[in-house]
Design a protein around this motif. Structure first.
Motif, short mmCIF file in Angstrom:
data_model
loop_
_atom_site.label_atom_id
_atom_site.label_comp_id
_atom_site.label_asym_id
_atom_site.label_seq_id
_atom_site.Cartn_x
_atom_site.Cartn_y
_atom_site.Cartn_z
N TYR A 49 0.86 -1.19 0.00
CA TYR A 49 0.00 0.00 0.00
C TYR A 49 0.89 1.24 0.00
O TYR A 49 1.82 1.35 0.81
CB TYR A 49 -0.91 0.01 1.23
N TYR A 50 0.60 2.18 -0.90
CA TYR A 50 1.44 3.36 -1.08
C TYR A 50 0.60 4.62 -0.84
O TYR A 50 -0.19 5.02 -1.70
CB TYR A 50 2.06 3.39 -2.48
N ASP A 51 0.77 5.22 0.34
CA ASP A 51 0.13 6.50 0.63
C ASP A 51 0.99 7.24 1.65
O ASP A 51 1.99 6.72 2.14
CB ASP A 51 -1.31 6.30 1.13
N TRP A 52 0.57 8.47 1.98
CA TRP A 52 1.37 9.26 2.91
C TRP A 52 1.40 8.62 4.30
O TRP A 52 2.41 8.69 5.00
CB TRP A 52 0.81 10.69 3.01
N LYS A 53 0.32 8.02 4.72
CA LYS A 53 0.27 7.47 6.06
C LYS A 53 1.28 6.34 6.25
O LYS A 53 1.75 6.10 7.37
CB LYS A 53 -1.13 6.98 6.38
N SER A 54 1.58 5.62 5.15
CA SER A 54 2.53 4.51 5.26
C SER A 54 3.94 4.91 4.84
O SER A 54 4.84 4.07 4.84
CB SER A 54 2.06 3.34 4.40
N TYR A 55 4.14 6.20 4.49
CA TYR A 55 5.45 6.63 4.00
C TYR A 55 6.44 6.73 5.16
O TYR A 55 6.15 7.34 6.19
CB TYR A 55 5.33 7.96 3.27
N LYS A 56 7.59 6.17 4.97
CA LYS A 56 8.58 6.01 6.04
C LYS A 56 9.00 7.32 6.68
O LYS A 56 9.17 7.39 7.91
CB LYS A 56 9.81 5.28 5.47
N TRP A 57 9.19 8.37 5.86
CA TRP A 57 9.77 9.60 6.38
C TRP A 57 8.73 10.65 6.75
O TRP A 57 9.08 11.77 7.11
CB TRP A 57 10.76 10.19 5.36
N ALA A 58 7.45 10.33 6.63
CA ALA A 58 6.41 11.30 6.95
C ALA A 58 6.14 11.28 8.46
O ALA A 58 5.84 10.24 9.04
CB ALA A 58 5.13 11.00 6.19
N GLU A 59 6.22 12.48 9.09
CA GLU A 59 5.94 12.59 10.51
C GLU A 59 4.49 12.96 10.78
O GLU A 59 3.89 12.54 11.75
CB GLU A 59 6.86 13.64 11.15
N SER A 60 3.93 13.81 9.89
CA SER A 60 2.54 14.24 10.06
C SER A 60 1.84 14.11 8.73
O SER A 60 2.33 14.56 7.71
CB SER A 60 2.49 15.70 10.54
N THR A 61 0.67 13.49 8.74
CA THR A 61 -0.04 13.29 7.48
C THR A 61 -1.44 13.88 7.54
O THR A 61 -2.36 13.40 6.90
CB THR A 61 -0.13 11.78 7.17
N THR A 62 -1.62 14.94 8.31
CA THR A 62 -2.93 15.58 8.37
C THR A 62 -3.12 16.54 7.22
O THR A 62 -2.17 17.23 6.81
CB THR A 62 -3.07 16.35 9.70
N ASP A 63 -4.32 16.59 6.70
CA ASP A 63 -4.68 17.54 5.64
C ASP A 63 -3.78 17.41 4.42
O ASP A 63 -3.44 18.40 3.78
CB ASP A 63 -4.62 18.99 6.14
N TYR A 64 -3.38 16.20 4.08
CA TYR A 64 -2.55 16.03 2.90
C TYR A 64 -3.42 15.81 1.67
O TYR A 64 -4.60 15.50 1.77
CB TYR A 64 -1.58 14.85 3.07
N ASN A 65 -2.82 16.00 0.49
CA ASN A 65 -3.48 15.61 -0.75
C ASN A 65 -2.48 14.87 -1.63
O ASN A 65 -1.44 14.46 -1.14
CB ASN A 65 -4.12 16.81 -1.48
#
Length: 520
Positions: free
Chosen positions: A79-95
């Motif tokens: 699954y590939y999205d911001w929530k599963s991205y290794k280096w993302a610390e915050s994924t609120t309000d993303y597009n």
């Protein structure tokens, strides 16, 4: 959850090799020369020691897509999205690409100043981690070397991609792999996107994007996206007497073997003659060095160019189709239609691109008035229109004969298939579209038209496009008719069947269009 298909099949244009000695040719046999930075896994394309992998990361063969990676991650996932991205610390309000996403690495401050690395570091580079030290995801500049090369659309068994031919004549194949968003594989049929190691801003990374028309450019994508990687490495090339000969010698040996085994009558005249010219030229260049004669100016460039010329000539050997490869299909119309294009061995292949009134295909770049069989001179003072030798309805373009339909001796369909086969007329094409059901479908991943006759039988028209000057235009269905434009005899009628359009289009006789034959 949708299932992601990771494996795509395709054609890789294979490089023939041989261990035989070049007897009595004055050529140094490749078996006496050290291997020139080329293995099963990587190949030198002539970029000063920059070596490209022969297949995508995770692929078992050059035609497979391999694994898909998020930028800066070293393992594929489901699954590939911001929530599963290794280096993302915050994924609120993303597009999709832009948004409020902060990162723990490869990040920028509020003023877009670099606060971390600009390129992937080895521990975050999937190519380095999986393949080992020396391998890496290419930078944009390194990838640009590749896509600036001569390219050829390559489709086999329904899979789309491009073969890129380096300055020294060697080549690699890039399959169209699409991308993975969430768990869905998208845009496989439309082109390929490949990661570069550059990180131009905090939430995107650099890609090379190659579309279905062969156009390529740099771009950016959200770092979470699943894309393939074509690894590269650097290695010092082996130099022989100050000049690199291995690539040239390989193609000379391949051409020598072909020359000894193939039958000239099995190939189109123009392609076989081009092959012989390139082979003799390559032998002459090699012979100069062996006999210690005077080398040409810029000798390494000459060696590389001749190797590339010979490689292209080998690729462009157009084998004549056997009549048994093409069958007459009764659709319930006034004529029967061929099951495949002229030059194709099955209904999905494109076949040959032939100028109107000529009998053989040509190399891309030779579909021009100066190379047209029925043209005796180009009148540059009159918009480059030509003085034609046949099929002329206006004295402005040659001696008038008022012929507006191909004679059988100028009909490529009859030349290849014999008997009563010929190129269809405008009226026969019109009957086909008026009485048949035409629908756009996908066959083995490649767009095609399915044409079903009144009696239920069907044939398929691949989106073969056409050859014009230097370019081969793809993803259109455009076929020759046997009819000339009586008002402007430099034009002939092609039938255009793309995207719901069913109409005649006039195009220069010199252009190379595919041909679908008919018979009684």
């Amino acid at each position: 959850m949708k299932k992601v298909f990771y494996m795509l099949s395709s054609l890789m244009i294979c490089l023939f090799t041989s261990c035989e000695k070049a007897e009595d040719s004055g050529i140094v046999s490749p078996e006496t020369i050290p291997t020139y930075v080329e293995t099963e896994d990587y190949i030198d394309l002539g970029f000063d020691g920059l070596l490209f992998a022969t297949k995508n990361l995770g692929a078992k063969s050059p035609e497979e897509s391999g694994n898909y990676f998020a930028w800066g991650e070293v393992k594929p996932k489901s699954y590939y999205d911001w929530k599963s991205y290794k280096w993302a610390e915050s994924t609120t309000d993303y597009n999709y690409v832009y948004g409020n996403v902060t990162f723990s690495k490869y990040k920028y401050d509020d003023n877009h100043n670099e606060t971390d690395y600009k390129y992937l570091q080895p521990e975050d580079d999937a190519a380095t981690v999986i393949l080992g030290e020396g391998w890496h995801t290419p930078t944009l500049d390194e990838m640009w070397n590749l896509i600036s090369c001569e390219k050829r659309k390559t489709i086999k068994n329904g899979v789309f991609g491009y073969e890129y031919i380096g300055p020294n004549g060697n080549s690699i194949f890039l399959p169209s792999c699409g991308a993975i968003i969430n768990d869905e594989l998208i845009n496989v049929e439309w082109g390929g996107k490949y990661w570069c190691s550059d990180c131009p801003s905090g939430n995107v990374a650099t890609i090379i994007d190659i579309n279905q028309y062969g156009h390529a450019w740099s771009g950016i994508e959200g770092r979470y996206l699943g894309l393939p990687i074509r690894p590269v490495k650097t290695e010092k090339a082996i130099i022989i007497d100050g000049l690199k000969y291995n690539v040239l010698d390989k193609y000379i040996e391949q051409a020598r073997k072909l020359h000894e085994t193939i039958k000239q009558e099995d190939y189109s005249i123009s392609s076989y003659q081009a092959f012989e010219r390139a082979y003799n030229h390559a032998v002459d260049i090699r012979d100069i060095e062996t006999k210690e004669k005077v080398l040409p100016p810029n000798p390494q460039d000459s060696i590389n160019n001749v190797a590339k010329e010979l490689r292209l000539a080998i690729m462009d050997l157009y084998k004549l189709p056997k009549p048994s490869d093409i069958k007459a299909v009764d659709l319930g119309l006034s004529v029967r239609w061929a099951s495949a294009n002229i030059g194709a061995s099955n209904e999905d292949e494109y076949g040959y691109y032939i100028s109107w009134g000529e009998l053989t295909p040509k190399q891309i770049g030779y579909y021009r008035w100066n190379d047209y069989k029925l043209c005796k001179e180009v009148n540059e003072d009159d918009n480059d229109y030509s003085q034609l030798t046949k099929y002329v309805t206006n004295s402005k373009w040659g001696k008038v004969d008022n012929k507006t339909r191909l004679d059988i001796e100028d009909d490529a369909a009859n030349a290849y298939l014999g008997g009563n086969w010929r190129i269809p007329t405008k009226e026969e094409f019109q009957e086909l579209v008026d009485k048949c059901t035409i629908e756009e479908i996908t066959r083995k991943g490649e767009p095609s038209l399915k044409v079903t006759g009144p009696n239920g039988n069907c044939i398929y028209f691949p989106y073969a496009g056409y050859a014009k000057w230097q370019d081969q235009v793809v993803f259109e269905v455009f076929y020759w008719t046997s009819d000339l434009d009586p008002q402007l005899p430099i034009h002939a009628y092609g039938f255009y069947l793309t995207h719901g359009s069913k109409s005649y289009l006039l195009t220069d006789r010199i252009n190379g269009l595919p041909i679908r034959a008919v018979c009684p």
